[in-house]
Design a protein around this motif. Structure first.
Motif, short mmCIF file in Angstrom:
data_model
loop_
_atom_site.label_atom_id
_atom_site.label_comp_id
_atom_site.label_asym_id
_atom_site.label_seq_id
_atom_site.Cartn_x
_atom_site.Cartn_y
_atom_site.Cartn_z
N THR A 167 -7.36 3.88 -2.71
CA THR A 167 -8.73 4.07 -3.20
C THR A 167 -8.76 4.82 -4.52
OG1 THR A 167 -8.88 6.02 -1.79
CG2 THR A 167 -9.76 3.97 -0.91
N SER A 168 -7.77 5.68 -4.77
CA SER A 168 -7.65 6.33 -6.07
C SER A 168 -6.48 5.70 -6.80
CB SER A 168 -7.43 7.83 -5.91
OG SER A 168 -6.22 8.07 -5.23
N ASN A 169 -6.64 5.54 -8.09
CA ASN A 169 -5.61 4.83 -8.86
C ASN A 169 -4.22 5.38 -8.58
OD1 ASN A 169 -7.34 3.08 -10.04
ND2 ASN A 169 -7.56 4.22 -11.93
N TYR A 170 -3.29 4.49 -8.40
CA TYR A 170 -1.88 4.78 -8.23
C TYR A 170 -1.52 5.37 -6.88
CZ TYR A 170 -1.74 4.17 -13.28
OH TYR A 170 -1.86 3.68 -14.54
N GLY A 171 -2.52 5.73 -6.05
CA GLY A 171 -2.16 6.20 -4.73
C GLY A 171 -1.83 5.05 -3.84
N TYR A 172 -0.65 4.51 -3.99
CA TYR A 172 -0.26 3.30 -3.30
C TYR A 172 -0.37 3.43 -1.79
CZ TYR A 172 2.18 1.03 -7.26
OH TYR A 172 2.53 0.40 -8.43
N THR A 173 -0.74 2.30 -1.17
CA THR A 173 -0.53 2.10 0.26
C THR A 173 0.68 1.19 0.39
OG1 THR A 173 -2.88 2.34 0.81
CG2 THR A 173 -1.49 1.17 2.38
N PHE A 174 1.64 1.60 1.21
CA PHE A 174 2.84 0.81 1.42
C PHE A 174 2.83 0.17 2.80
CE2 PHE A 174 5.84 1.53 -2.03
CZ PHE A 174 5.31 2.63 -2.68
N GLY A 175 3.47 -0.99 2.88
CA GLY A 175 3.77 -1.55 4.19
C GLY A 175 4.96 -0.81 4.79
N SER A 176 5.28 -1.15 6.01
CA SER A 176 6.37 -0.46 6.71
C SER A 176 7.74 -1.01 6.34
CB SER A 176 6.17 -0.53 8.21
OG SER A 176 6.05 -1.88 8.62
N GLY A 177 7.78 -2.07 5.55
CA GLY A 177 9.04 -2.53 4.98
C GLY A 177 9.79 -3.54 5.84
N THR A 178 10.69 -4.26 5.18
CA THR A 178 11.62 -5.19 5.84
C THR A 178 13.03 -4.82 5.42
OG1 THR A 178 10.06 -7.05 5.90
CG2 THR A 178 12.42 -7.58 6.04
N ARG A 179 13.86 -4.57 6.40
CA ARG A 179 15.27 -4.27 6.14
C ARG A 179 16.03 -5.59 6.17
NH1 ARG A 179 17.67 -0.17 4.15
NH2 ARG A 179 16.44 1.19 5.50
N LEU A 180 16.53 -6.03 5.01
CA LEU A 180 17.26 -7.29 4.90
C LEU A 180 18.74 -6.99 4.72
CD1 LEU A 180 17.49 -10.38 4.46
CD2 LEU A 180 17.15 -9.93 2.02
#
Lengths: 114, 112
Positions: free
Chosen positions: B96-109
């Motif tokens: 909601t504020s610039n650059y405050g990313y929301t990340f997914g939980s990721g994929t370990r490949l």
């Protein structure tokens, strides 16, 4: 070009001890600055950010960071570490290319001894 | 607030096999979307970003490609995986504020 340096790859502290994680940046102007935390196998969570104003920034989980323009630093601190703080910590600055892109440091892995 | 879903959580693939990782976003519309890779012992490297449907920008030359077929869907692909493609892949969007990313939980490949 912008860059972020986290000099410490690994840090180990005892539970209850104080903590300081270092971050140095290279940026053409006064930067926005960020600290993220990553628990094992998880995505990243924003701890705190600096945009302007007060150079001491308070974040979540009892963390704070201080922006020092003269030293190009944005070090993360916590007065008393808990075992649950064991994680990897990343400092970040915006990419000059815009589009809200971020450049991350290499990270500091924190281990906490009981 | 936004939520990012990534799957699968882990993946083991042989060298030369294809890859498709999916990321979907809830709670926002027309977000910028990003794919980052975290190699072992290294920081996060921006691979691709997208500012809208069908728009993809690549940050580094590589064996991977990305697509954005829908507003809230971002796909990372490869036709033939290399060992060097192993890593932890994260999808993100601005908060909601610039650059405050929301990340997914990721994929370990892991490419074997």
């Amino acid at each position: 070009a912008q860059s972020v340096t986290q000099p410490d790859i690994h840090i180990t502290v005892s539970e209850g001890a104080s903590l300081e994680l270092r971050c140095n940046y290279s940026y053409g102007a006064t930067p926005y600055l960020f600290w993220y935390v990553q628990s094992p196998g998880q995505g990243l969570q924003l701890l705190l950010k600096y945009f302007s104003g007060d150079t001491l920034v308070q974040g979540i989980k009892g963390f704070e960071a201080e922006f020092k323009r003269s030293q190009s630093s944005f070090n993360l601190r916590k007065p008393s570490v808990h075992w649950s703080d064991a994680a990897e910590y990343f400092c970040a600055v915006p990419h000059s290319g815009g589009y809200n892109k971020l450049i991350f440091g290499a990270g500091t892995r924190l281990a906490v001894h009981p | 607030s936004q939520t990012i879903h990534q799957w699968p959580a882990t993946l083991v693939q042989p060298v030369g096999s294809p890859l498709s990782l999916e990321c979907t976003v809830e709670g926002t519309s027309n977000p910028n979307l990003y794919w980052y890779r975290q190699a072992a012992g290294r920081g996060l490297q921006l691979l691709f970003y997208s500012v809208g449907i069908g728009q993809i920008s690549s940050e580094v030359p590589q064996n991977l490609s990305a697509s954005r077929p829908q507003d809230r869907q971002f796909i990372l692909s490869s036709k033939k995986l290399l060992l060097s493609d192993s890593g932890f892949y994260l999808c993100a969007c601005p908060g909601t504020s610039n650059y405050g990313y929301t990340f997914g939980s990721g994929t370990r490949l892991t490419v074997v």
